[in-house]
Every structure is written in structure tokens, then in C-alpha cells.
Design a protein around this motif. Sequence first.
Motif, PDB file in Angstrom:
ATOM      1  N   LYS A   9      42.090  44.660  33.883  1.00  0.00           N
ATOM      2  CA  LYS A   9      41.217  44.558  32.706  1.00  0.00           C
ATOM      3  C   LYS A   9      39.775  44.857  33.091  1.00  0.00           C
ATOM      4  N   GLN A  10      39.347  44.349  34.253  1.00  0.00           N
ATOM      5  CA  GLN A  10      37.980  44.594  34.703  1.00  0.00           C
ATOM      6  C   GLN A  10      37.800  46.072  35.042  1.00  0.00           C
ATOM      7  N   ILE A  11      38.775  46.665  35.697  1.00  0.00           N
ATOM      8  CA  ILE A  11      38.698  48.081  36.060  1.00  0.00           C
ATOM      9  C   ILE A  11      38.641  48.931  34.790  1.00  0.00           C
ATOM     10  N   GLU A  12      39.445  48.594  33.806  1.00  0.00           N
ATOM     11  CA  GLU A  12      39.451  49.336  32.549  1.00  0.00           C
ATOM     12  C   GLU A  12      38.098  49.218  31.857  1.00  0.00           C
ATOM     13  N   VAL A  53      35.165  48.767  33.303  1.00  0.00           N
ATOM     14  CA  VAL A  53      34.206  49.590  34.049  1.00  0.00           C
ATOM     15  C   VAL A  53      34.406  51.055  33.714  1.00  0.00           C
ATOM     16  N   LYS A  54      35.648  51.493  33.613  1.00  0.00           N
ATOM     17  CA  LYS A  54      35.925  52.896  33.262  1.00  0.00           C
ATOM     18  C   LYS A  54      35.379  53.213  31.873  1.00  0.00           C
ATOM     19  N   SER A  55      35.554  52.284  30.949  1.00  0.00           N
ATOM     20  CA  SER A  55      35.044  52.492  29.587  1.00  0.00           C
ATOM     21  C   SER A  55      33.528  52.596  29.596  1.00  0.00           C
ATOM     22  N   GLU A  56      32.868  51.748  30.376  1.00  0.00           N
ATOM     23  CA  GLU A  56      31.415  51.800  30.466  1.00  0.00           C
ATOM     24  C   GLU A  56      30.959  53.119  31.079  1.00  0.00           C
ATOM     25  N   GLN A  57      31.664  53.573  32.107  1.00  0.00           N
ATOM     26  CA  GLN A  57      31.308  54.833  32.758  1.00  0.00           C
ATOM     27  C   GLN A  57      31.528  56.002  31.809  1.00  0.00           C
ATOM     28  N   ASP A  58      32.628  55.971  31.057  1.00  0.00           N
ATOM     29  CA  ASP A  58      32.902  57.035  30.091  1.00  0.00           C
ATOM     30  C   ASP A  58      31.825  57.076  29.014  1.00  0.00           C
ATOM     31  N   GLN A 101      49.947  27.578  45.144  1.00  0.00           N
ATOM     32  CA  GLN A 101      48.591  27.783  44.640  1.00  0.00           C
ATOM     33  C   GLN A 101      48.094  29.181  44.979  1.00  0.00           C
ATOM     34  N   LEU A 102      48.398  29.637  46.182  1.00  0.00           N
ATOM     35  CA  LEU A 102      48.000  30.977  46.591  1.00  0.00           C
ATOM     36  C   LEU A 102      48.708  32.028  45.745  1.00  0.00           C
ATOM     37  N   GLU A 103      49.986  31.826  45.494  1.00  0.00           N
ATOM     38  CA  GLU A 103      50.745  32.760  44.665  1.00  0.00           C
ATOM     39  C   GLU A 103      50.171  32.822  43.248  1.00  0.00           C
ATOM     40  N   GLN A 104      49.805  31.671  42.702  1.00  0.00           N
ATOM     41  CA  GLN A 104      49.225  31.636  41.358  1.00  0.00           C
ATOM     42  C   GLN A 104      47.880  32.358  41.336  1.00  0.00           C
ATOM     43  N   ALA A 105      47.081  32.182  42.375  1.00  0.00           N
ATOM     44  CA  ALA A 105      45.790  32.861  42.450  1.00  0.00           C
ATOM     45  C   ALA A 105      45.976  34.371  42.511  1.00  0.00           C
ATOM     46  N   VAL A 106      46.966  34.814  43.262  1.00  0.00           N
ATOM     47  CA  VAL A 106      47.236  36.253  43.364  1.00  0.00           C
ATOM     48  C   VAL A 106      47.693  36.804  42.016  1.00  0.00           C
ATOM     49  N   LYS A 107      48.560  36.067  41.328  1.00  0.00           N
ATOM     50  CA  LYS A 107      49.032  36.512  40.010  1.00  0.00           C
ATOM     51  C   LYS A 107      47.868  36.602  39.024  1.00  0.00           C
ATOM     52  N   THR A 108      47.007  35.595  39.032  1.00  0.00           N
ATOM     53  CA  THR A 108      45.851  35.587  38.126  1.00  0.00           C
ATOM     54  C   THR A 108      44.936  36.769  38.421  1.00  0.00           C
ATOM     55  N   THR A 109      44.684  37.013  39.689  1.00  0.00           N
ATOM     56  CA  THR A 109      43.840  38.143  40.075  1.00  0.00           C
ATOM     57  C   THR A 109      44.472  39.457  39.663  1.00  0.00           C
ATOM     58  N   ALA A 110      45.777  39.579  39.837  1.00  0.00           N
ATOM     59  CA  ALA A 110      46.484  40.802  39.468  1.00  0.00           C
ATOM     60  C   ALA A 110      46.417  41.047  37.961  1.00  0.00           C
ATOM     61  N   GLU A 111      46.345  39.979  37.180  1.00  0.00           N
ATOM     62  CA  GLU A 111      46.243  40.125  35.730  1.00  0.00           C
ATOM     63  C   GLU A 111      44.826  40.475  35.310  1.00  0.00           C
ATOM     64  N   ILE A 112      43.826  39.934  35.995  1.00  0.00           N
ATOM     65  CA  ILE A 112      42.424  40.111  35.610  1.00  0.00           C
ATOM     66  C   ILE A 112      41.873  41.459  36.067  1.00  0.00           C
TER      67      ILE A 112
END
Length: 57
Positions: A39-42, A44-49, A25-36
Motif C-alpha cells: 500500500k505504501q509503495i503504491e 509513492v508510485k501514485s505521488e510520483q506519477d 509475534q515475529l510472524e505477526q509483525a512480518v504479516k502486518t508489514t507485508a500487508e502495509i
Amino acid sequence: MGKAIRGFQEASNEFQSEFKREAEQLEQAVKTTAEIEPKQIEGVKSEQDSAGSSPAA
């Protein structure tokens, strides 16, 4: 004596199974976070740009 040993083995097996489930379950949570997160950082960068390129009021 044999019943006590069998009881310890069963408890040990149960503990191992629970530990494996939690680790999965922990591994799945880490994978999900790594995927999300990228996208969230991108986003935010688009909004800042966009905010940085718009003229100041």
C-alpha cells in the motif's frame, strides 16, 4: 535427582513456550508489514506519477 530432572523439564517447557510466543509475534509483525508495504509503495508510485505528469514551472 528426580526434583532436579523435573526442574530442568519445567525450565525447558518454559523456554519452549517463550520461544513460541516470540516466534508468533515475529510472524505477526512480518504479516502486518507485508500487508502495509504494498500500500505504501503504491502510494509513492501514485505521488510520483502525479508529480511527473504535472507541467514544470
